[in-house]
Design a protein around this motif. Structure first.
Motif, short mmCIF file in Angstrom:
data_model
loop_
_atom_site.label_atom_id
_atom_site.label_comp_id
_atom_site.label_asym_id
_atom_site.label_seq_id
_atom_site.Cartn_x
_atom_site.Cartn_y
_atom_site.Cartn_z
N LEU A 167 0.82 -1.21 0.00
CA LEU A 167 0.00 0.00 0.00
C LEU A 167 0.86 1.27 0.00
O LEU A 167 0.42 2.31 -0.45
CB LEU A 167 -0.92 0.03 1.24
CG LEU A 167 -2.09 -0.96 1.24
CD1 LEU A 167 -2.66 -1.12 2.63
CD2 LEU A 167 -3.16 -0.47 0.28
N ILE A 168 2.08 1.15 0.53
CA ILE A 168 2.90 2.35 0.76
C ILE A 168 3.92 2.60 -0.35
O ILE A 168 3.96 3.68 -0.94
CB ILE A 168 3.65 2.22 2.12
CG1 ILE A 168 2.64 2.23 3.26
CG2 ILE A 168 4.65 3.33 2.29
CD1 ILE A 168 3.22 1.78 4.59
N VAL A 169 4.76 1.59 -0.62
CA VAL A 169 5.96 1.81 -1.43
C VAL A 169 5.70 2.45 -2.81
O VAL A 169 6.44 3.35 -3.21
CB VAL A 169 6.77 0.49 -1.56
CG1 VAL A 169 7.94 0.65 -2.50
CG2 VAL A 169 7.25 0.05 -0.18
N PRO A 170 4.65 2.04 -3.56
CA PRO A 170 4.47 2.67 -4.88
C PRO A 170 4.31 4.18 -4.83
O PRO A 170 4.48 4.85 -5.84
CB PRO A 170 3.19 2.01 -5.42
CG PRO A 170 3.10 0.73 -4.71
CD PRO A 170 3.67 0.96 -3.35
N PHE A 171 4.00 4.75 -3.67
CA PHE A 171 3.68 6.18 -3.62
C PHE A 171 4.74 7.03 -2.94
O PHE A 171 4.54 8.22 -2.77
CB PHE A 171 2.35 6.39 -2.89
CG PHE A 171 1.20 5.70 -3.56
CD1 PHE A 171 0.57 6.28 -4.63
CD2 PHE A 171 0.79 4.45 -3.14
CE1 PHE A 171 -0.47 5.66 -5.28
CE2 PHE A 171 -0.26 3.81 -3.78
CZ PHE A 171 -0.88 4.41 -4.85
N ILE A 172 5.88 6.44 -2.52
CA ILE A 172 6.77 7.23 -1.66
C ILE A 172 7.67 8.20 -2.41
O ILE A 172 8.53 8.83 -1.79
CB ILE A 172 7.64 6.37 -0.71
CG1 ILE A 172 8.43 5.37 -1.52
CG2 ILE A 172 6.80 5.70 0.35
CD1 ILE A 172 9.50 4.71 -0.69
N ALA A 173 7.51 8.34 -3.71
CA ALA A 173 8.22 9.43 -4.39
C ALA A 173 7.18 10.32 -5.03
O ALA A 173 6.14 9.86 -5.46
CB ALA A 173 9.16 8.88 -5.46
N SER A 174 7.47 11.63 -5.05
CA SER A 174 6.45 12.56 -5.56
C SER A 174 7.09 13.65 -6.41
O SER A 174 7.90 14.43 -5.93
CB SER A 174 5.72 13.19 -4.38
OG SER A 174 5.08 14.37 -4.78
N ALA A 175 6.72 13.66 -7.68
CA ALA A 175 7.24 14.70 -8.57
C ALA A 175 6.65 16.05 -8.17
O ALA A 175 7.34 17.06 -8.16
CB ALA A 175 6.90 14.38 -10.02
N PHE A 176 5.36 16.04 -7.82
CA PHE A 176 4.71 17.27 -7.37
C PHE A 176 5.47 17.85 -6.17
O PHE A 176 5.76 19.04 -6.13
CB PHE A 176 3.25 16.97 -7.00
CG PHE A 176 2.53 18.11 -6.34
CD1 PHE A 176 2.00 19.14 -7.09
CD2 PHE A 176 2.38 18.14 -4.96
CE1 PHE A 176 1.33 20.19 -6.48
CE2 PHE A 176 1.71 19.19 -4.35
CZ PHE A 176 1.19 20.21 -5.11
N GLY A 177 5.79 16.99 -5.20
CA GLY A 177 6.50 17.43 -4.01
C GLY A 177 7.89 17.95 -4.34
O GLY A 177 8.32 18.97 -3.81
N THR A 178 8.60 17.26 -5.23
CA THR A 178 9.94 17.70 -5.61
C THR A 178 9.87 19.08 -6.24
O THR A 178 10.66 19.97 -5.92
CB THR A 178 10.55 16.70 -6.63
OG1 THR A 178 10.48 15.40 -6.07
CG2 THR A 178 11.98 17.05 -6.93
N PHE A 179 8.90 19.27 -7.13
CA PHE A 179 8.71 20.54 -7.82
C PHE A 179 8.41 21.65 -6.81
O PHE A 179 9.03 22.71 -6.80
CB PHE A 179 7.56 20.37 -8.82
CG PHE A 179 7.36 21.53 -9.74
CD1 PHE A 179 8.44 22.23 -10.25
CD2 PHE A 179 6.08 21.90 -10.12
CE1 PHE A 179 8.24 23.29 -11.11
CE2 PHE A 179 5.88 22.97 -10.98
CZ PHE A 179 6.95 23.67 -11.47
N LEU A 180 7.46 21.37 -5.91
CA LEU A 180 7.07 22.35 -4.90
C LEU A 180 8.27 22.77 -4.04
O LEU A 180 8.53 23.95 -3.84
CB LEU A 180 5.99 21.75 -4.01
CG LEU A 180 5.37 22.64 -2.95
CD1 LEU A 180 4.19 23.40 -3.54
CD2 LEU A 180 4.90 21.84 -1.76
#
Lengths: 274, 313
Positions: A141-154
């Protein structure tokens, strides 16, 4: 903008009408949650319960493992939020302050991931996670989501707005990048990190399709799936369903109350003025 | 992180010998790649690999376990592109976007403009207008299910006072999609509102002052000054809403399951059915890729033509 004396009451009237329209579904939910089952199935429908039937809430806790569902959602959303804060702040630091070959290319690669719709990746991801025997597990449930392009950009946008003189001074004092990152950039970026934290927690708390696909055991299901179960088990008892919704809504409402301010401020500061 | 701390160099930048400068540049690169590695690994496994795998799967027939059964080339694509169901889904999706995106943006803009005034009690209104953001799509769908209930609907009861006969919100093929659209607009209002409100708050106050001195009325000020200045926020809301409209799934799965008479069978729901109900992963992947091309093309078009009208400071 300033308003004349005549305009002000009109404005308040409009605001109150709009508020009622937006609040109505939620207020009606709250009211139904306290009705007896006869009241909730009556026609014409009632606006208010005759008394406070707390029995509905007891029944919710007896029908579905509410604590377990909330616990699961909480563990998953918190883990994803922490993971995204770590991966995104590291990547954002590299994009903002480090020099390396392929920087522009890698940055556009990051941004392009925001374009890949979830449906395209859904089928292969399901097959991957199943082949790793990660169905019905937290890591699935967790691992597929732990990187975020949106977050990096922000975060990158925010890092770039920090005063440059500070880094010059730190470098002259002999601070390495790891030290600048952990002692200078992260503490100074607390508002942007808070924005990302709230945004990430709320969106992942609301995840629906992925948990539906990869959880089968009741003990691994999250809040979003749990609400659906309530509805299918007690088809006629809307009062109990609504009581369940009230219980399951409380955590995210609480978070919105705490998080609204950093959310509004952070979106203004970073995301849009790229 | 298990990276060693880079050694502290005590000398000033100009005094570092060329050799150690080269070492430190090399270290900087290594550090950069280490910083990017966690994100890149996750994107690689869960975004880029699946993208490639989707292309691969779309060329095959699969068994219910997802194993490759037979190479069929572009047959999945031609089958999809010649099926009536696909075009029905596409048309439903387009209608759904037209119903949700402009209305959602306009409603959020109106609320943001109304509550942007510096008056007493605005904090409460701002909180109320952001509230739907705390409601997840699963919860929201169940709430609206009772509001749309065929016999108990309080909305129909309200309409009966206005002399309007009861509407079969979710079971009438004419009404099902608009009903889902209304619910979706409500659900997304919180996020859109927050983005537009913070856009309005970013407009400098002195602009309003000078407009006032020039004798500009509040409506005129809004259309001449605020609207152009917050066009980046509006553009952002537009792009994000269209992408999320393409991806709407939960409300349809909970409220209508694509019915009645396929009137709410949007593309995502069709893909889900193909892949996870009928176990046709190949055909599902082909549809997903077609959707990907559509979204990408639309987003590029938006940036190309829409952004020209956007006013960046």
């Amino acid at each position: 903008m300033t308003l004349s004396r005549i305009q002000q009451p009109v404005l308040y009237l409009l605001l109150i009408l709009a508020s009622l329209a937006i609040l109505f579904p939620l207020l009606y939910t709250l009211s139904s949650a306290f009705m007896s089952s006869a009241e909730s199935a009556a026609y014409p429908p009632r606006l208010l319960p005759s008394g406070l039937h707390f029995a509905n809430f007891v029944q919710v806790f007896q029908t579905i493992p509410v604590a377990r569902f909330i616990g699961n959602s909480f563990v998953v959303a918190t883990a994803i939020m922490l993971g995204q804060l770590i991966t995104a702040s590291l990547a954002a630091y590299a994009f903002a302050f480090l020099r390396f070959p392929g920087k522009a290319l890698l940055f556009s690669l990051f941004l392009s991931t925001m374009m890949i719709p979830w449906e395209v990746t859904m089928i292969p991801n399901y097959l991957t996670v199943r082949s790793w025997h990660w169905v019905d597990t937290y890591q699935g449930l967790i691992v597929p989501f732990i990187a975020s392009a949106f977050g990096t950009f922000l975060l990158r946008q925010y890092f770039l707005q920090l005063p440059k003189e500070l880094f010059e001074a730190a470098k002259i004092d002999g601070c390495g990048h790891l030290r600048i990152f952990s002692r200078l950039v992260l503490p100074l970026s607390a508002p942007a990190l808070a924005t990302l934290a709230v945004y990430s927690f709320l969106t992942n708390w609301s995840n629906y399709l992925w948990p539906l696909l990869i959880t089968n055991k009741e003990s691994m299901r999250t809040v979003q799936i749990g609400i659906g179960m309530l509805q299918f088990e007690e088809v006629t008892a809307w009062n109990v369903v609504m009581a369940g919704i009230v219980v399951l809504l409380l955590p995210s409402l609480l978070l919105l109350i705490i998080g609204l301010k950093p959310l509004v401020r952070g979106i203004t500061a970073g995301a849009l003025k790229g | 992180m298990t990276l060693p701390n880079p050694p502290r160099s005590r000398s000033h930048a100009g005094a570092i010998p060329l050799n150690s400068l080269r070492v430190s540049r090399w270290k900087e690169r290594l550090l950069a790649y280490c910083f990017l590695a966690p994100s890149l690994i996750v994107f690689g496994i869960f975004l880029f690999y699946p993208l490639g795998k989707s292309v691969y799967l779309s060329l095959f027939l699969t068994d219910p376990q997802g194993r490759i059964a037979e190479f069929v080339g572009v047959d999945n694509f031609t089958a999809v592109l010649s099926s009536d169901q696909f075009y029905n889904s596409l048309w439903v999706t387009v209608k759904y976007i037209l119903l949700t995106v402009p209305t959602g943006a306009a409603a959020a803009l109106l609320l943001a403009a109304l509550s942007h005034q510096k008056l007493r009690g605005m904090k409460i209104f701002r909180f109320i207008f952001s509230l739907p953001m705390a409601v997840s799509v699963g919860t929201g769908s169940v709430i609206w299910m009772i509001l749309y209930h065929p016999t108990l609907s309080i909305l129909n009861y309200g309409l009966s006072f206005l002399g309007i006969p009861a509407i079969q919100w979710l079971t009438d093929p004419k009404w099902a999609l608009p009903s889902i659209a209304i619910m979706t607009v409500w659900l997304n209002l919180g996020f859109n509102y927050i983005v537009l409100l913070s856009g309005l708050q970013g407009v400098p106050d002195d602009l309003y002052e000078s407009a006032k001195i020039d004798g500009s009325g509040s409506l005129r000020t809004f259309f001449r000054i605020s609207l152009p200045l917050i066009s980046p926020s509006l553009f952002f809301v537009g792009v994000v809403s269209i992408i999320s409209a393409f991806q709407s799934f939960a409300q349809i799965n909970i409220l209508t399951k694509g019915g009645p008479m396929n009137s709410t069978d949007v593309l995502v729901y069709n893909i889900y059915q193909d892949a996870f109900i009928n176990y046709r992963f190949g055909s599902g992947s082909a549809q997903a890729l077609i959707l990907f091309v559509l979204i990408t093309a639309l987003t590029i078009l938006q940036f190309k033509f829409g952004e020209k009208k956007v006013h960046y400071q």
